[in-house]
Design a protein around this motif. Structure first.
Motif, short mmCIF file in Angstrom:
data_model
loop_
_atom_site.label_atom_id
_atom_site.label_comp_id
_atom_site.label_asym_id
_atom_site.label_seq_id
_atom_site.Cartn_x
_atom_site.Cartn_y
_atom_site.Cartn_z
N CYS A 149 5.56 0.24 -2.67
CA CYS A 149 5.09 -0.83 -3.11
C CYS A 149 4.04 -0.51 -4.12
O CYS A 149 4.04 -1.07 -5.22
N ARG A 156 0.81 -1.35 0.05
CA ARG A 156 -0.03 -0.07 0.01
C ARG A 156 0.82 1.28 0.07
O ARG A 156 0.22 2.30 -0.31
N CYS A 157 2.32 1.27 0.41
CA CYS A 157 2.95 2.65 0.53
C CYS A 157 3.37 2.85 -0.70
O CYS A 157 3.27 2.11 -1.93
ZN LIG Z 1 4.77 -0.98 1.32
#
Ligand SMILES: [Zn+2]
Ligand SMILES: [Zn+2]
Length: 372
Positions: free
Chosen positions: A106, A102-103
């Motif tokens: 990523c 999610r970051c």
């Molecule tokens: Zn991440």
């Protein structure tokens, strides 16, 4: 009930770092049953990696007391609520840098090895010692134990046919070394490669360079005893580390320097040697984890004139779900020899001695192998 105060199960043996700089203790700990999104793994084996030493001596900051060990493989024995990707009985490798998906790194960049949440699992206690004290999971996975409890996304299914004990090495040394060669340095057929530091990662780098078709592979280490290991892993030349390393490597390459230098020691002088041994326009890659006190210096003029690239390499720029099947093919075809990385097979009780051996620069990879 989730987390540390879930129903405790029988105690298991583990290697605990009580405090930074303190001697390791091999003792019994109490694991909770896996809570939501978590799985319990019975370890088959765990490799002793230099990063464990870096946690123990404070080079890498980590909450303590902690159960160390981050390179492991085993079998899932129980899963918590909501776990769907993994079932009991599944053989797995532990992933010490599980990516969140999610970051920014990523989700936007598709560079999960840089995940901003990769260490999120290290900051919450996961077990208790026999006196009820909280214990943190070393690099999320706490692999120096008979069993561990980890987040679902910190296990990776083990490809069929890989020997269960040696599979542990895939989780750190091999993904890192393979990735340094194939994803970071992108070694091409016929190129020359220098590898400084012949530990577990260095040996994996040597094998990966051989598989990539490197023409000349020069290994450098402080210990003469590493020469046969390095040559078996693909080194065509071996040099004892000294302040003449860069000059000696240049002499082996007709004065040009190597196309690619991969530093696996994490020290200022060896990073500088890797840089100086690289040809104009070549690539120097730093895999070793050094301390804050290790300062590497370059002149502004040489940065320009040499046209070299210097890059840091985290976890081999790996995407485990992409890389493990490729590595498994090389292992099953006999091109990548996992057992050649293992220099000692030990029990959990042998971990403190294995740390001493690493400090003294001896050995390649000690592998904790559990009975049965
Ligand atoms: Zn991440
Ligand atoms: Zn490691």
């Amino acid at each position: 009930m989730s987390g540390i105060d879930g129903t405790p199960t029988e105690s298991v043996r583990a290697v605990v770092l009580p405090a930074v700089g303190a001697p390791l203790r091999v003792t019994r700990i109490r694991l909770p049953r896996p809570g939501p999104g978590r799985v319990r793994v019975r370890l088959a084996a765990a490799g002793v990696c230099h990063s464990d030493l870096s946690l123990a001596n404070g080079t890498l900051a980590h909450p303590v007391p902690a159960v160390l060990g981050h390179e492991g493989a085993g079998t899932v024995t129980e899963v918590g609520e909501g776990v769907e990707s993994i079932r009991p009985g599944q053989r797995v490798i532990l992933n010490w840098a599980p990516s969140c998906g999610r970051c920014h790194f990523c989700a936007v960049l598709a560079e999960p090895w840089l995940c901003a949440e990769a260490n999120a699992g290290t900051t919450t206690p996961y077990a208790r010692d026999e006196d009820g004290g909280e214990l943190y999971p070393g690099l999320t996975v706490a692999a120096f134990a008979e069993e561990t409890v980890v987040p679902e996304h910190a296990v990776l299914p083990l490809p069929d046919g890989i020997p269960p004990a040696e599979a542990a090495l895939l989780g750190c040394a091999v993904l890192t070394g393979w990735g340094a060669v194939h994803h970071n340095a992108r070694v091409r057929e016929g190129e020359s490669v220098l590898v400084i530091g012949v530990g577990g990662v260095g040996l994996a780098v040597l094998q990966a360079a051989r598989i990539a078709g490197a023409s000349r592979i020069v290994a450098v280490d402080v210990s003469e005893g590493k020469e046969p290991l390095a040559r078996a892993a693909g080194a065509t030349d071996f040099l004892l580390a000294s302040d003449r390393t860069a000059r000696e490597v240049r002499a082996l390459t007709g004065g040009l320097g190597v196309d690619v230098a991969i530093e696996c020691a994490g020290r200022a002088e060896t990073i500088r040697a890797a840089w100086s041994a690289t040809r104009r326009g070549g690539r120097a890659v730093v895999v070793g984890i050094g301390g804050k006190d290790q300062k590497v210096t370059f002149s502004a003029l040489e940065l320009f004139i040499t046209g070299r690239t210097l890059s840091g390499c985290v976890y081999g720029n790996s995407v485990p779900a992409r890389d493990l099947p490729v590595l498994a093919e090389h292992v099953l075809a006999g091109r990548f020899d996992l057992s050649a990385l293992v220099t000692d097979r030990i029990a959990l009780d042998g971990v403190p001695d294995a740390f001493e051996a690493m400090l003294a620069g001896r050995g390649g990879r000690a592998l904790v192998v559990h009975d049965g």
